[in-house]
Design an enzyme around this catalytic site. Structure first.
Site, PDB file in Angstrom:
ATOM      1  N   HIS A 204      58.638  39.406  20.321  1.00  0.00           N
ATOM      2  CA  HIS A 204      57.750  40.041  21.205  1.00  0.00           C
ATOM      3  C   HIS A 204      56.906  39.207  21.888  1.00  0.00           C
ATOM      4  O   HIS A 204      56.237  39.557  23.034  1.00  0.00           O
ATOM      5  CB  HIS A 204      57.242  41.343  20.819  1.00  0.00           C
ATOM      6  CG  HIS A 204      55.833  40.892  19.801  1.00  0.00           C
ATOM      7  ND1 HIS A 204      55.979  40.267  18.499  1.00  0.00           N
ATOM      8  CD2 HIS A 204      54.541  40.556  20.087  1.00  0.00           C
ATOM      9  CE1 HIS A 204      54.936  39.905  18.008  1.00  0.00           C
ATOM     10  NE2 HIS A 204      53.828  40.002  18.976  1.00  0.00           N
TER      11      HIS A 204
HETATM   12  C1  UD1 Z   1      49.396  41.973  20.942  1.00  0.00           C
HETATM   13  C2  UD1 Z   1      48.682  40.504  20.681  1.00  0.00           C
HETATM   14  C3  UD1 Z   1      49.849  39.881  19.644  1.00  0.00           C
HETATM   15  C4  UD1 Z   1      50.162  40.475  18.602  1.00  0.00           C
HETATM   16  C5  UD1 Z   1      51.002  41.883  18.999  1.00  0.00           C
HETATM   17  C6  UD1 Z   1      51.370  42.858  18.070  1.00  0.00           C
HETATM   18  C7  UD1 Z   1      47.359  39.873  22.329  1.00  0.00           C
HETATM   19  C8  UD1 Z   1      46.953  38.724  23.192  1.00  0.00           C
HETATM   20  N1  UD1 Z   1      48.521  39.970  21.315  1.00  0.00           N
HETATM   21  O1  UD1 Z   1      50.742  41.633  21.617  1.00  0.00           O
HETATM   22  O2  UD1 Z   1      49.375  38.828  19.109  1.00  0.00           O
HETATM   23  O3  UD1 Z   1      51.016  39.933  17.908  1.00  0.00           O
HETATM   24  O4  UD1 Z   1      50.050  42.621  19.725  1.00  0.00           O
HETATM   25  O5  UD1 Z   1      52.061  43.815  18.199  1.00  0.00           O
HETATM   26  O6  UD1 Z   1      46.426  40.480  21.973  1.00  0.00           O
HETATM   27  N2  UD1 Z   1      52.275  48.648  24.949  1.00  0.00           N
HETATM   28  C9  UD1 Z   1      53.151  49.796  24.755  1.00  0.00           C
HETATM   29  N3  UD1 Z   1      52.123  50.645  23.830  1.00  0.00           N
HETATM   30  C10 UD1 Z   1      51.291  50.149  23.107  1.00  0.00           C
HETATM   31  C11 UD1 Z   1      50.804  49.082  23.351  1.00  0.00           C
HETATM   32  C12 UD1 Z   1      51.435  48.222  24.288  1.00  0.00           C
HETATM   33  O7  UD1 Z   1      53.782  50.295  25.372  1.00  0.00           O
HETATM   34  O8  UD1 Z   1      50.596  50.977  22.336  1.00  0.00           O
HETATM   35  C13 UD1 Z   1      53.035  47.890  25.854  1.00  0.00           C
HETATM   36  C14 UD1 Z   1      52.186  47.349  27.008  1.00  0.00           C
HETATM   37  O9  UD1 Z   1      52.247  48.334  28.068  1.00  0.00           O
HETATM   38  C15 UD1 Z   1      52.404  45.871  27.305  1.00  0.00           C
HETATM   39  C16 UD1 Z   1      53.020  45.481  26.224  1.00  0.00           C
HETATM   40  O10 UD1 Z   1      53.482  46.407  25.249  1.00  0.00           O
HETATM   41  O11 UD1 Z   1      53.543  46.152  28.454  1.00  0.00           O
HETATM   42  C17 UD1 Z   1      52.458  44.435  25.553  1.00  0.00           C
HETATM   43  O12 UD1 Z   1      51.076  45.020  24.820  1.00  0.00           O
HETATM   44  P1  UD1 Z   1      49.878  44.108  24.565  1.00  0.00           P
HETATM   45  O13 UD1 Z   1      48.652  44.920  23.608  1.00  0.00           O
HETATM   46  O14 UD1 Z   1      49.109  43.657  25.889  1.00  0.00           O
HETATM   47  O15 UD1 Z   1      50.028  42.948  23.748  1.00  0.00           O
HETATM   48  P2  UD1 Z   1      51.268  42.921  22.568  1.00  0.00           P
HETATM   49  O16 UD1 Z   1      52.554  42.095  23.151  1.00  0.00           O
HETATM   50  O17 UD1 Z   1      51.345  44.257  21.889  1.00  0.00           O
END
Ligand code: UD1
Length: 364
Positions: A204
């Site tokens: 991811h």
């Molecule tokens: C975050 C952490 C990463 C960790 C990961 C675990 C940072 C910089 N990164 O990355 O270190 O390994 O979490 O999963 O903090 N989204 C959803 N639903 C949610 C949360 C996110 O759909 O509940 C989508 C968001 O819209 C976005 C993407 O997932 O498009 C990324 O979410 P984000 O929380 O920004 O970072 P992660 O990739 O989850």
């Protein structure tokens, strides 16, 4: 003493669970949990919170998604307001997420001392959001808790006082020990796989998902493996969106994957079961590569480098860059017969009692 634990993502909830249990048993400590809302989906948040039995967050913020700066800034503002009201004596943050940095920064601006759990971890790659979060959080923290002696070295090099650093072990191992008894082989039935006869893959990280060539290389290589052995891939939202955006499942150069089983994000207990009975784990997650080691399952890390180099040095994990599809394919096939060191109880990352040490230190 009131301790505010600030968290917001799936790995934070898992790491905080054993610590909360210990704090609940520590006299004169009251823990309050602030959920930043960075992960808000039921699958990434509520289900995990429930499974690991974290106390109900006292405050639930609306961090949510968005570009890095916007997400971090929104959380910073909201956490500051929450801390004003809660007035904790100390703040605890875990790991390297945007919630971690926002929590630490909000606290120090209010002169509340910060404890950083999993300090000193470095990949050396400042292009990773997590690396920036780690470095900055370490330099904001009053107390830095490291997972193993090697993690103190970068901190010393960066001028952090020795007296601020305490080696406690890895709370992720505490969580694995605590929850593995609830992650038995019967959980495999729902996935229709047999012990030691499948590959588990997760990816991811932005460097892998946001580059369509890397994404195609990873899926192509896993698809080749799937011709001989089921490959299970729980998909993070970011990865699913990237695969759909890149049209990879319909690509003429990549026929519909033969045997890859794409699944929604899994709960922690099912994930632990899938990890511990896999033949091989393929991942770009810092937490999953450590969990693979704790279960003594060979692991391929889909990255150029890792902040957990000890696992590679000891022969438990192998680095394979997704940038070159051919090398990745060959490497993954080779990894199916990868030899690992003889299993021992000795752990590079502590003894599973990190949370106990942390609670004692925090309460002092
Ligand atoms: C975050 C952490 C990463 C960790 C990961 C675990 C940072 C910089 N990164 O990355 O270190 O390994 O979490 O999963 O903090 N989204 C959803 N639903 C949610 C949360 C996110 O759909 O509940 C989508 C968001 O819209 C976005 C993407 O997932 O498009 C990324 O979410 P984000 O929380 O920004 O970072 P992660 O990739 O989850």
């Amino acid at each position: 003493m009131r301790i505010a634990t600030i968290l917001g993502t799936r790995p934070d909830f898992i790491k905080a669970a054993p610590v909360s249990r210990q704090l609940a048993q520590t006299a004169q400590v009251e823990e309050v949990i602030v959920h930043t809302g960075q992960h808000y989906d039921a699958a990434l948040s509520d289900q995990i919170l429930e499974e690991v039995g974290l106390p109900r967050p006292r405050v639930y913020l609306t961090g949510g998604s968005g570009p890095q700066g916007q997400q971090t800034g929104r959380m910073l503002e909201e956490i500051e307001t929450a801390l004003h009201e809660l007035k904790p004596d100390k703040v605890v943050v875990h790991g390297d997420t945007n919630s971690t940095l926002a929590g630490a920064l909000a606290a120090v601006k209010l002169h509340i001392p910060v404890a950083h759990v999993e300090a000193g971890v470095r990949s050396g790659n400042r292009a990773m959001a997590e690396e920036v979060n780690r470095v900055l959080t370490d330099h904001l923290a009053t107390w830095l808790y490291v997972t193993h002696p090697g993690a103190a070295l970068p901190l010393r090099r960066e001028g952090i006082l020795e007296s601020a650093i305490t080696c406690i072990g890895d709370v992720t191992l505490d969580a694995v020990r605590l929850f593995t008894p609830f992650a038995g082989p019967e959980r495999l039935r729902a996935f229709e796989v047999k012990r030691d006869r499948y590959v588990l893959a997760t990816f991811h990280r932005a460097e892998n998902t946001d580059d369509p060539a890397c994404l195609q290389n990873i899926i192509g290589a896993l698809d080749e493996l799937a011709a001989d052995c089921p490959v299970i891939v729980p998909l993070h939202r970011r990865t699913r969106a990237a695969i759909e955006r890149a049209g990879l499942l319909r690509s003429p150069t990549l026929p519909a994957p033969r045997g890859i089983r794409f699944l929604p994000p899994q709960g922690y207990l099912d994930m632990l079961a899938l990890e511990r009975f896999a033949r091989l784990i393929v991942t770009d997650s810092g937490t999953v590569q450590r969990e693979a080691y704790f279960h003594r399952i060979p692991c391929v890390i889909l990255r150029e480098d890792t902040e957990w180099r000890e696992l590679v040095a000891q022969g438990w994990a192998r680095l394979l860059s997704p940038a070159d599809g051919q090398t990745l394919g060959q490497g993954l096939r080779g990894a199916m017969t990868m030899l690992c060191p003889a299993a021992t109880d000795a752990s590079l990352l502590g003894d599973g009692r990190a949370a106990e040490r942390l609670a004692t230190h925090l309460a002092a």
